[in-house]
Design a protein around this motif. Structure first.
Motif, short mmCIF file in Angstrom:
data_model
loop_
_atom_site.label_atom_id
_atom_site.label_comp_id
_atom_site.label_asym_id
_atom_site.label_seq_id
_atom_site.Cartn_x
_atom_site.Cartn_y
_atom_site.Cartn_z
N GLY A 232 0.68 -1.31 0.25
CA GLY A 232 -0.27 0.25 0.27
C GLY A 232 1.00 1.42 -0.27
O GLY A 232 2.10 0.62 0.50
N GLY A 233 0.24 2.30 -0.72
CA GLY A 233 0.69 3.68 -0.58
C GLY A 233 0.52 4.38 0.25
O GLY A 233 -0.92 3.85 0.71
N LEU A 234 1.07 5.32 0.74
CA LEU A 234 0.19 6.63 1.93
C LEU A 234 0.01 7.93 1.19
O LEU A 234 0.81 8.06 0.24
CB LEU A 234 1.21 6.53 3.34
N ALA A 235 -1.18 8.47 1.21
CA ALA A 235 -0.85 9.80 1.11
C ALA A 235 0.05 11.01 1.09
O ALA A 235 0.12 10.45 2.56
CB ALA A 235 -2.92 10.49 1.15
N PRO A 236 0.04 12.08 0.45
CA PRO A 236 1.33 12.71 0.96
C PRO A 236 0.99 12.93 2.39
O PRO A 236 2.02 12.66 3.34
CB PRO A 236 0.68 14.05 0.20
N ASP B 87 -0.62 11.55 4.63
CA ASP B 87 0.15 10.69 6.16
C ASP B 87 1.62 10.48 6.55
O ASP B 87 2.12 10.07 7.17
CB ASP B 87 -0.92 9.43 5.15
N SER B 88 1.72 10.33 5.34
CA SER B 88 3.59 9.65 5.03
C SER B 88 4.34 10.98 5.77
O SER B 88 5.37 10.89 6.16
CB SER B 88 4.05 10.11 3.29
#
Length: 154
Positions: free
Chosen positions: A1-5, A7-8
């Motif tokens: 999964g990738g995080l939204a900016p 969230d990162s």
């Protein structure tokens, strides 16, 4: 999964203070465990820093510190319930590792959905109280538990 900016960003920001927060939580947990160990309303305290030598040796192989979660028993499920409900600083919830201390009754909260016959096999005591210790001032945490015990005894 990738995080939204955003969230990162939050993860990166949180990582900068993670060690400081964890060290404070562990220091508070050690002090709170010692406080509970000598409290007249507590029959047992479960915490790696207070574990018997054999259990402590196993823990030390698996972790670098005692952590920030502890449990205790009062010998009376009703006293445990009233104590938890009388806390003002410890929030009643099932949550671990936050900066705010939380308190729960595992048998009636996180483990309530486990069928009774399985719960009895696991021997989860009805008077067990679990605390995830936060970074508040330790004097405030002990004072909160002390007043909660006093209120629960009334």
């Amino acid at each position: 999964g990738g995080l939204a900016p955003f969230d990162s960003f939050l993860v990166l920001r949180g990582l900068k203070t993670l060690a400081i927060r964890q060290n404070q939580q562990q220091a508070n947990a050690i002090a709170l465990a010692k406080f509970l160990k000598q409290h007249p309303n507590v029959t047992d305290v479960y915490f790696p820093a207070l574990a018997p030598p054999q259990a402590a040796a196993i823990h030390k192989k698996q972790a670098s510190g005692p952590g920030s979660v502890l449990s205790f028993r009062t010998g009376d499920p009703e006293l445990s319930r009233r104590t938890v409900e009388s806390c003002k600083l410890h929030t009643i919830t099932v949550s671990f590792g936050g900066v705010n201390s939380t308190i729960s009754l595992p048998n009636y909260m996180s483990h309530a959905s486990i069928p009774d016959h399985l719960r009895s096999q696991k021997r989860i005591p009805h008077d067990l109280v679990r605390i995830s210790v936060g970074i508040e001032a330790i004097d405030d945490l002990t004072a909160d538990l002390d007043q909660a015990f006093a209120a629960a005894r009334r």
